[in-house]
Scaffold this motif. Structure first.
Motif, PDB file in Angstrom:
ATOM      1  N   LEU A 134      15.762  -0.110 -24.540  1.00 13.58           N
ATOM      2  CA  LEU A 134      15.769  -0.966 -23.351  1.00 13.58           C
ATOM      3  C   LEU A 134      17.174  -1.039 -22.765  1.00 13.58           C
ATOM      4  CD1 LEU A 134      13.507  -3.980 -24.458  1.00 13.58           C
ATOM      5  CD2 LEU A 134      12.873  -1.971 -23.104  1.00 13.58           C
ATOM      6  N   ARG A 175      18.662   0.064 -20.251  1.00 14.21           N
ATOM      7  CA  ARG A 175      18.895  -0.133 -18.814  1.00 14.21           C
ATOM      8  C   ARG A 175      18.523  -1.533 -18.346  1.00 14.21           C
ATOM      9  NH1 ARG A 175      16.916   5.614 -16.039  1.00 14.21           N
ATOM     10  NH2 ARG A 175      18.388   6.955 -17.173  1.00 14.21           N
ATOM     11  N   SER A 176      18.149  -2.391 -19.252  1.00 14.02           N
ATOM     12  CA  SER A 176      17.729  -3.744 -18.889  1.00 14.02           C
ATOM     13  C   SER A 176      18.837  -4.746 -19.217  1.00 14.02           C
ATOM     14  CB  SER A 176      16.453  -4.121 -19.653  1.00 14.02           C
ATOM     15  OG  SER A 176      16.765  -4.370 -21.027  1.00 14.02           O
ATOM     16  N   ARG A 177      18.578  -6.006 -18.909  1.00 11.84           N
ATOM     17  CA  ARG A 177      19.504  -7.081 -19.268  1.00 11.84           C
ATOM     18  C   ARG A 177      19.284  -7.558 -20.704  1.00 11.84           C
ATOM     19  NH1 ARG A 177      21.531 -10.467 -14.740  1.00 11.84           N
ATOM     20  NH2 ARG A 177      21.110  -9.387 -12.784  1.00 11.84           N
ATOM     21  N   GLY A 222      20.495  -3.489 -23.923  1.00  9.21           N
ATOM     22  CA  GLY A 222      21.469  -3.294 -22.869  1.00  9.21           C
ATOM     23  C   GLY A 222      22.872  -3.652 -23.346  1.00  9.21           C
TER      24      GLY A 222
END
Length: 256
Positions: free
Chosen positions: A172, A174-176, A196
């Motif tokens: 994940l 590319r996420s916060r 991230g």
């Protein structure tokens, strides 16, 4: 009694529109692939003793390696592919995590069959295996990964690819989301979640403070097969590999 104009005007048997013109609830049956995935998730949590350790690692050395590659005229690998390569190398030192638990037997696999979590349309997810990832050079890894993802999204994966992984990575990045709790892909005994990045203030060697980009690492493991100490040692070693990576560490692999 007040007259229901909508009901009176509607043809007999016609569905009455939602009150206020709002759309009604959407029903999504748990069947087909969605039902199979749901059953597997429930089975995973009910049939294993899952625990998750969270850690972090600075990305400065990985970024420096990418800069070195560009300066040397070599293809600059993505952070994702560098992390996958380092995970495979670390698993070679921790065979207890590159394992499955089947029929009350722990099976440590000689090859790293790396499962890659791939999101599909309609919020579905599969984790096909990249077989013998330990012999795939970093230069060849992006192509092998993209080919496997393409097969997953085209729906052309074979049963062996869908069931043959010995360890899974869920990314994940590319996420916060910095940390999360990935669910085991049973019968595997471990899965790594890559989160991230965050910028953190860390102490420097002079007693001051420096800023560093830190990536989140979350390892879920089956406590029946792996104890907390070796699971923590795996994360420590992986973090050490990420943070001390020499800029020319993969030059020979990038040309293969």
């Amino acid at each position: 009694m007040p007259l229901d104009i909508q009901s009176a005007a509607a043809p007999e048997g016609a569905a009455r529109p939602p009150e206020g013109g709002r759309r009604g609830p959407r029903e999504i049956p748990l069947r087909g692939m969605r039902g199979m995935i749901a059953a597997r998730m429930r089975e995973s949590l009910q049939s294993s003793a899952q625990l998750t350790h969270h850690a972090g690692a600075e990305l400065g050395a990985l970024q420096a390696l990418r800069d070195h590659c560009r300066a040397a005229g070599l293809p600059a690998p993505s952070v994702q592919d560098l992390l996958l390569r380092l995970v495979v190398q670390t698993l070679a030192e921790f065979p207890a995590l590159n394992a499955t638990l089947e029929d009350n037997r722990i099976i440590e696999h000689p090859g790293v069959h790396l499962g890659l979590a791939v999101p599909l349309p309609d919020d579905l997810l599969v984790a096909p295996a990249l077989f013998d990832a330990q012999v795939i050079a970093l230069g060849a890894l992006p192509g092998a990964r993209r080919a496997l993802v393409a097969k997953a999204r085209a729906g052309t994966l074979g049963v062996r690819e869908l069931t043959g992984a010995s360890f899974t990575v869920s990314n994940l990045g590319r996420s916060r989301v910095h940390h999360f709790t990935p669910i085991l892909n049973v019968p595997q005994v471990a899965i790594l979640g890559i989160g991230g990045t965050q910028w953190r203030a860390l102490p420097d060697e002079d007693g001051g403070v420096r800023l560093a980009e830190v990536i989140g690492l979350s390892l879920t493991f089956d406590h029946r097969a792996v104890n907390g100490a070796p699971a923590a040692a795996f994360l420590d070693r992986l973090g050490e590999r990420i943070e001390t990576l020499a800029s020319d560490a993969f030059d020979h692999e990038l040309t293969q």
